[in-house]
Design a protein around this motif. Structure first.
Motif, PDB file in Angstrom:
ATOM      1  N   GLY A 186       0.781  -1.229   0.000  1.00 12.78           N
ATOM      2  CA  GLY A 186       0.000   0.000   0.000  1.00 12.78           C
ATOM      3  C   GLY A 186       0.811   1.277   0.000  1.00 12.78           C
ATOM      4  N   THR A 187       2.126   1.177  -0.335  1.00 10.85           N
ATOM      5  CA  THR A 187       2.983   2.369  -0.358  1.00 10.85           C
ATOM      6  C   THR A 187       3.923   2.307  -1.558  1.00 10.85           C
ATOM      7  N   SER A 188       4.487   3.435  -1.903  1.00  7.96           N
ATOM      8  CA  SER A 188       5.408   3.487  -3.036  1.00  7.96           C
ATOM      9  C   SER A 188       6.721   2.767  -2.737  1.00  7.96           C
ATOM     10  N   TYR A 189       7.033   2.562  -1.444  1.00  2.52           N
ATOM     11  CA  TYR A 189       8.291   1.912  -1.095  1.00  2.52           C
ATOM     12  C   TYR A 189       8.107   0.409  -0.811  1.00  2.52           C
ATOM     13  N   ALA A 190       6.921  -0.117  -1.060  1.00  2.00           N
ATOM     14  CA  ALA A 190       6.627  -1.510  -0.701  1.00  2.00           C
ATOM     15  C   ALA A 190       7.600  -2.481  -1.351  1.00  2.00           C
ATOM     16  N   ARG A 191       7.856  -2.317  -2.658  1.00  2.00           N
ATOM     17  CA  ARG A 191       8.739  -3.259  -3.338  1.00  2.00           C
ATOM     18  C   ARG A 191      10.135  -3.246  -2.727  1.00  2.00           C
ATOM     19  N   ASN A 192      10.705  -2.073  -2.554  1.00  4.12           N
ATOM     20  CA  ASN A 192      12.057  -1.975  -2.008  1.00  4.12           C
ATOM     21  C   ASN A 192      12.116  -2.562  -0.599  1.00  4.12           C
ATOM     22  N   CYS A 193      11.090  -2.285   0.185  1.00  5.13           N
ATOM     23  CA  CYS A 193      11.016  -2.816   1.548  1.00  5.13           C
ATOM     24  C   CYS A 193      10.993  -4.346   1.532  1.00  5.13           C
ATOM     25  N   ASN A 194      10.168  -4.917   0.667  1.00  6.90           N
ATOM     26  CA  ASN A 194      10.034  -6.375   0.620  1.00  6.90           C
ATOM     27  C   ASN A 194      11.295  -7.051   0.095  1.00  6.90           C
ATOM     28  N   GLU A 195      11.946  -6.445  -0.893  1.00  2.00           N
ATOM     29  CA  GLU A 195      13.177  -7.030  -1.417  1.00  2.00           C
ATOM     30  C   GLU A 195      14.314  -6.932  -0.396  1.00  2.00           C
ATOM     31  N   LYS A 196      14.319  -5.869   0.388  1.00  2.00           N
ATOM     32  CA  LYS A 196      15.317  -5.745   1.447  1.00  2.00           C
ATOM     33  C   LYS A 196      15.140  -6.863   2.466  1.00  2.00           C
ATOM     34  N   HIS A 197      13.907  -7.075   2.916  1.00  2.00           N
ATOM     35  CA  HIS A 197      13.624  -8.168   3.847  1.00  2.00           C
ATOM     36  C   HIS A 197      13.969  -9.521   3.223  1.00  2.00           C
ATOM     37  N   GLU A 198      13.689  -9.663   1.932  1.00  3.25           N
ATOM     38  CA  GLU A 198      13.947 -10.917   1.238  1.00  3.25           C
ATOM     39  C   GLU A 198      15.430 -11.299   1.315  1.00  3.25           C
ATOM     40  N   PHE A 199      16.297 -10.334   1.059  1.00  5.13           N
ATOM     41  CA  PHE A 199      17.726 -10.633   1.096  1.00  5.13           C
ATOM     42  C   PHE A 199      18.222 -10.842   2.527  1.00  5.13           C
ATOM     43  N   GLN A 200      17.641 -10.123   3.473  1.00  9.75           N
ATOM     44  CA  GLN A 200      18.031 -10.334   4.867  1.00  9.75           C
ATOM     45  C   GLN A 200      17.679 -11.747   5.316  1.00  9.75           C
ATOM     46  N   ARG A 201      16.514 -12.224   4.923  1.00  8.16           N
ATOM     47  CA  ARG A 201      16.079 -13.553   5.345  1.00  8.16           C
ATOM     48  C   ARG A 201      16.819 -14.672   4.606  1.00  8.16           C
ATOM     49  N   ASN A 202      17.099 -14.444   3.349  1.00  9.12           N
ATOM     50  CA  ASN A 202      17.504 -15.545   2.466  1.00  9.12           C
ATOM     51  C   ASN A 202      18.947 -15.462   1.991  1.00  9.12           C
ATOM     52  N   GLY A 203      19.758 -14.667   2.678  1.00 13.82           N
ATOM     53  CA  GLY A 203      21.133 -14.497   2.252  1.00 13.82           C
ATOM     54  C   GLY A 203      21.885 -15.806   2.095  1.00 13.82           C
ATOM     55  N   GLU A 204      21.748 -16.717   3.060  1.00  8.10           N
ATOM     56  CA  GLU A 204      22.470 -17.997   2.995  1.00  8.10           C
ATOM     57  C   GLU A 204      22.020 -18.825   1.794  1.00  8.10           C
ATOM     58  N   ARG A 205      20.715 -18.848   1.532  1.00  8.21           N
ATOM     59  CA  ARG A 205      20.196 -19.600   0.390  1.00  8.21           C
ATOM     60  C   ARG A 205      20.711 -19.005  -0.907  1.00  8.21           C
ATOM     61  N   TYR A 206      20.699 -17.673  -0.984  1.00  4.68           N
ATOM     62  CA  TYR A 206      21.125 -17.024  -2.209  1.00  4.68           C
ATOM     63  C   TYR A 206      22.632 -17.178  -2.435  1.00  4.68           C
ATOM     64  N   GLU A 207      23.405 -17.223  -1.370  1.00  2.00           N
ATOM     65  CA  GLU A 207      24.843 -17.476  -1.511  1.00  2.00           C
ATOM     66  C   GLU A 207      25.088 -18.871  -2.075  1.00  2.00           C
ATOM     67  N   LEU A 208      24.281 -19.849  -1.642  1.00  4.77           N
ATOM     68  CA  LEU A 208      24.391 -21.204  -2.198  1.00  4.77           C
ATOM     69  C   LEU A 208      24.109 -21.186  -3.698  1.00  4.77           C
ATOM     70  N   LEU A 209      23.039 -20.491  -4.107  1.00  2.00           N
ATOM     71  CA  LEU A 209      22.689 -20.460  -5.524  1.00  2.00           C
ATOM     72  C   LEU A 209      23.716 -19.689  -6.334  1.00  2.00           C
ATOM     73  N   HIS A 210      24.260 -18.626  -5.739  1.00  4.90           N
ATOM     74  CA  HIS A 210      25.330 -17.872  -6.407  1.00  4.90           C
ATOM     75  C   HIS A 210      26.540 -18.773  -6.621  1.00  4.90           C
ATOM     76  N   TRP A 211      26.878 -19.579  -5.586  1.00  2.00           N
ATOM     77  CA  TRP A 211      27.986 -20.548  -5.722  1.00  2.00           C
ATOM     78  C   TRP A 211      27.690 -21.537  -6.847  1.00  2.00           C
ATOM     79  N   ALA A 212      26.480 -22.078  -6.882  1.00  2.00           N
ATOM     80  CA  ALA A 212      26.125 -23.087  -7.874  1.00  2.00           C
ATOM     81  C   ALA A 212      26.212 -22.536  -9.293  1.00  2.00           C
ATOM     82  N   GLN A 213      25.853 -21.266  -9.467  1.00  2.00           N
ATOM     83  CA  GLN A 213      25.892 -20.654 -10.791  1.00  2.00           C
ATOM     84  C   GLN A 213      27.306 -20.695 -11.366  1.00  2.00           C
ATOM     85  N   ASN A 214      28.290 -20.581 -10.496  1.00  2.00           N
ATOM     86  CA  ASN A 214      29.680 -20.610 -10.946  1.00  2.00           C
ATOM     87  C   ASN A 214      30.291 -22.003 -10.878  1.00  2.00           C
TER      88      ASN A 214
END
Length: 925
Positions: A139-167
């Motif tokens: 319901g706000t103009s900053y909703a997307r940025n807020c949600n993506e920020k939380h997403e990376f805070q929660r899922n950093g370890e998972r995303y690091e695994l996928l980043h590793w796998a990509q290489n």
């Protein structure tokens, strides 16, 4: 034996895009008298080309080709064929455990003295991260940025695994977060329809085919690409070069005639088709669309029909290639050169659906005059339960059984069998009438405003999911509904959590170009992120005042979403009634604030001058929508958004990902752990034995979904998974979701059968992850009981009804089952993907014989179960089960072995498909 001689001299060349390409001609099979190509369904033709091209005399044999080429209704060979798709597609919920498994196989290979570099995807795979973003802010103009920020805070370890796998992995690409929904990215960009690839020094042209780890992979069938969802375990095996063995399918033809009336959407059409096909019975079958009405449908409309294949139960719903397909490829930025190549190849191979072509033969057929389709929703907990819009209020009252209390009196309605069944299936006794006189409504403060909240109030209204957000007509339509509503001064009720989560960035481009974004935002439909979001259960928290009122008064409130899944406990733990609808109706119900309304007759609301505003007043005509689409949906939007789709945002690029051939497992991680499947791994298998004196861990009725078995949503603090996280220093507000923690088997095995709405018959009258430890009859969480059984070397079984394992293709529904010590499941019937997943983990799927079930056999679940004949079991054979009651009486009955081939028996003997793969690799086979 060379390929050309094996494959019936089908190898030939075709001039494509200015050079000669190798193709494998289907008409050569007709010349050899094996089939009449024009009589075969188009989907079977694509599958047949796959076999012909891959024939090598070993994995794919001449006999396989002959079996499929001989496809005829009523005479389909009862045999499996090896399907070798050209690529694999994954999303992050299922993709993370797939990467974890492959990394674990590498680690195991090194421990076994082999070469871990041999463990690599052989078939190209794309992983799209789209399931982890949640609606924390809205319901706000900053909703997307807020949600993506939380997403990376929660899922950093998972995303690091996928980043590793990509290489670390060959043939493996990752589409980073914030790019779009897996199936829309696939439809708009990844899919080629026809590949033109360099292989062994030559250019080869062949159809694009795939399997995916998400059940809605079927959406790509709308583009004429053969593909469907499989279990994560099967997808991993395909990635590693193993064929996917599948029974030769029946193909149901669905003829579409006429055209949709003005005001009717493709969503209304697909909900109607879903209901019809569920009633017809298409589980395990292909569905193929055809007819004069089909040819008039836009590609996005076809994609909606294909997307909901899992909802109508089919393996897939195929839409053959024609000029509409090619027009869509141009619209989404594919080059004219490639589009012309697709036309040329498909026409050469008999894969192009010409308007005057004969109708193929089908095992059965049904049809629909699209002019009869009415505005519809589906719910409150199954996508096939369609409700005509004009019946919505009555349907809600019937669902809640108001009709019994109001019309029959308390004694009558309480004794009504339909009412009793509703209560048994999780329904709620609502005795107060909620509409239109609003008696009994409670006033609460929400956002500083006093508002009405009652049964049927819409607390979530979400434009979400791959199903509809790939379709410009219903997205533009939703924007026009918002525009007309705002111009009439209407507002969304304060207790409604609104969100807009489109499947690709191109959607926002054309909505902005059309000038519709300000109107959507005026009603609270701000962009919250690009991902699956509400449809997967990532709807985020409701307003505290709303939650308090729901809990204090045990309200049955509603969500309305443009998704494909509305199973119990999926959308939100606080929302019991969930309805699927078009994005346009999502906006309308957000304005109405209740599902207890007939929008065809009653006003949505009154404008500031007290004048009633009806749905018809704000509903755009089809011609208006078409005009907007033609003017504002442009190819350059898709070209721009997909130009750097693998690059990712700054957050993605700045991840501190590990490097190297082997993954560096961190024992302290609560997200990623090396699974136990391949630790202390014996290269030689032990002989299978009968299951003796097993106990039932769970006894359930019909339609148990993978959401019940492996929930994807929030983790309750007082459940075993929540306790585990808190013991490891994770605060409750950092739990994230079950789905996001699938890379840690410790969380997921504790979450298996962890749905808060699960009804285990061993604990009657109680919902949630509970069972009884026998023979002491001690009530405890399912995980705790399983561990206690395991300590005492007691094997386990699950007893179930019909359609066991419906829903999403969750590998963890099978992995968790196996880790809890379950050796076999005995059910009346299975959904296709979950059965395959059980086999992939070495859990034996057994089926009651026709006419028998747990009730007819008098099984209560407190028996001990001995299953005889396992060492000699055969596909489709029978085993003997002896159920011994506590009083000493025995019931003996036979069950069918629901294995489709000798290779599936082999998987069970090895403990699973990946176990067999690792053994073969370790032995150099």
């Amino acid at each position: 034996m060379d390929n050309n001689s094996v494959s019936f001299k089908a190898r030939d060349t075709l001039d494509t895009m200015g050079k000669k390409s190798t193709i494998y001609r289907l008409d050569k099979l007709e010349e050899n008298g094996l089939c009449k190509i024009s009589s075969l369904p188009y989907s079977i033709r694509v599958l047949l080309e796959n076999l012909v091209r891959n024939t090598d005399g070993k994995v794919v044999t001449e006999e396989d080709v002959k079996n499929l080429a001989g496809w005829k209704p009523g005479n389909i060979p009862k045999t499996d064929v090896p399907y070798i798709p050209s690529r694999v597609i994954l999303q992050d919920f299922t993709g993370v455990p797939a990467v974890v498994d492959i990394a674990a196989i590498r680690s195991a290979m090194k421990r076994l003295g082999g070469n871990p570099e041999e463990i690599n995807p052989v078939i190209p795979a794309d992983l799209i991260i789209d399931h982890s973003v949640q609606v924390d802010c809205y319901g706000t103009s900053y909703a997307r940025n807020c949600n993506e920020k939380h997403e990376f805070q929660r899922n950093g370890e998972r995303y690091e695994l996928l980043h590793w796998a990509q290489n670390a992995f060959d043939n493996f690409n990752v589409v980073p977060p914030g790019s779009g929904i897996i199936h829309q990215v696939n439809l708009e960009h990844l899919a080629n329809v026809v590949h033109l690839r360099e292989e062994n020094g030559e250019t080869v042209a062949y159809p694009d085919t795939l399997v995916g780890t998400d059940s809605h992979t079927t959406m790509i069938n709308g583009l004429g690409v053969l593909g469907w969802g499989v279990g994560g375990i099967e997808a991993e095996a395909v990635m590693l070069g193993q064929p996917y063995y599948m029974p030769i399918p029946e193909v149901v033809g669905f003829e579409l005639r006429g055209e949709l009336k003005d005001g009717i959407t493709a969503t209304d059409l697909v909900l109607t088709v879903t209901q019809m096909l569920r009633e017809h019975g298409v589980v395990g079958k292909f569905v193929e669309f055809y007819g004069p009405g089909y040819r008039k449908l836009s590609l996005p409309d076809r994609a909606i029909l294909a997307n909901m294949g899992p909802e109508y139960g089919a393996t897939m719903g195929f839409c053959p290639v024609d000029e509409v397909t090619l027009d869509y490829m141009r619209m989404t930025g594919r080059s004219e050169e490639h589009v012309n190549m697709v036309r040329q190849y498909c026409k050469e191979q008999g894969l192009f659906a010409e308007s005057d072509a004969p109708v193929p033969e089908y095992t059965s057929s049904l049809g629909l005059d699209m002019g009869t389709v009415q505005p519809s929703l589906a719910g409150p907990k199954r996508p096939q339960d369609r409700i005509v819009l004009s019946d919505m209020s009555a349907a809600f009252h019937k669902t809640m059984k108001d009709v019994f209390s109001l019309e029959k009196g308390s004694e009558d309605f309480e004794n009504d069998p339909d009412y009793s069944r509703w209560l048994e299936e999780g329904g709620y006794n609502v005795v107060e009438k909620t509409h239109p006189d609003h008696s009994g409504i409670m006033k609460i403060k929400c956002e500083g405003e006093e508002v009405d909240l009652n049964h049927g109030s819409v607390t979530i209204a979400s434009i979400t999911s791959c199903t509809n957000t790939s379709n410009p007509s219903v997205l533009i339509g939703a924007g026009l509904v918002a525009k007309k509503a705002v111009e009439r001064g209407l507002k969304v009720k304060p207790f409604v959590k609104t969100s807009l989560g489109p499947g690709s960035k191109a959607v926002m481009d054309y909505l902005e170009a059309a000038g519709l974004v300000p109107y959507l935002e005026a009603l609270g439909f701000h962009l919250v992120g690009y991902g699956c979001l509400t449809c997967i259960g990532n709807s985020g928290p409701l307003h505290e005042a709303v939650v308090k009122e729901i809990e204090d008064r045990d309200l049955t409130v509603a969500s309305v979403l443009s998704g494909n899944r509305n199973f119990e406990g999926r959308i939100s733990p606080h929302v019991k009634a969930n309805y699927l609808a078009s994005p346009m109706l999502v906006v309308a119900f957000a304005l109405a604030g209740t599902v207890d309304i007939d929008l065809t007759k009653e006003p949505i609301a009154c404008d500031p001058n007290g004048e009633p505003v009806y749905l018809k007043d704000i509903w755009p005509a089809n011609g208006e929508i078409e005009q907007y689409c033609g003017e504002y949906v442009q190819p350059e939007m898709f070209e721009k958004e997909y130009a750097n789709v693998f690059q990712g945002t700054e957050r993605w690029q700045e991840l501190d990902a590990p490097e190297g051939l082997l993954y560096d497992w961190n024992n302290e991680s609560t997200y990623i752990q090396e699974p136990p499947f391949f630790q202390d791994f014996p290269v030689d298998i032990e002989n299978m034995e009968d299951i003796k004196d097993a106990r039932a861990l769970v006894v359930v009725d019909d339609s148990i979904t993978t959401d019940h078995i492996s929930p994807a949503g929030s983790i309750p603090a007082d459940y075993p998974a929540g306790r585990y996280l808190m013991e490891h220093g994770v605060a409750e507000n950092e739990f994230n979701s079950y789905g996001s923690r699938r890379g840690n088997h410790e969380v997921m095995m504790r979450g298996t059968f962890g749905n808060v709405r699960l009804k285990n018959k061993l604990v009657p009258g109680k919902e949630g992850s509970w069972t009884v430890y026998l023979p002491e009859a001690e009530e405890m969480p399912i995980y705790d009981a399983a561990m206690k059984y395991m300590e005492n070397n007691i094997p386990l079984v699950v007893i179930a009804g019909k359609e066991y394992g419906t829903g999403s293709s969750r590998d963890w529904a099978a992995k968790g089952t196996q880790l809890l010590g379950v050796k076999a499941v005995i059910a009346q019937s299975y959904e296709r993907i979950h059965r395959s997943n059980l086999v992939g983990m070495g859990v034996i799927p057994l089926q009651f014989r026709e006419g028998e079930n747990k009730e007819s056999l008098g099984l209560e679940g407190d028996e001990t179960y001995t299953i005889k004949g396992i060492p000699e079991m055969k596909p489709g054979g029978e085993l003997e089960v002896v159920a011994r009651h506590p009083d000493g009486n025995e019931v003996t009955f036979n069950v069918t072995v629901n294995l489709n081939s000798d290779i599936e028996v082999d998987y069970c003997k090895n403990g699973g498909i990946l176990h067999k793969f690792l053994r073969d690799k370790a032995k150099g086979e």
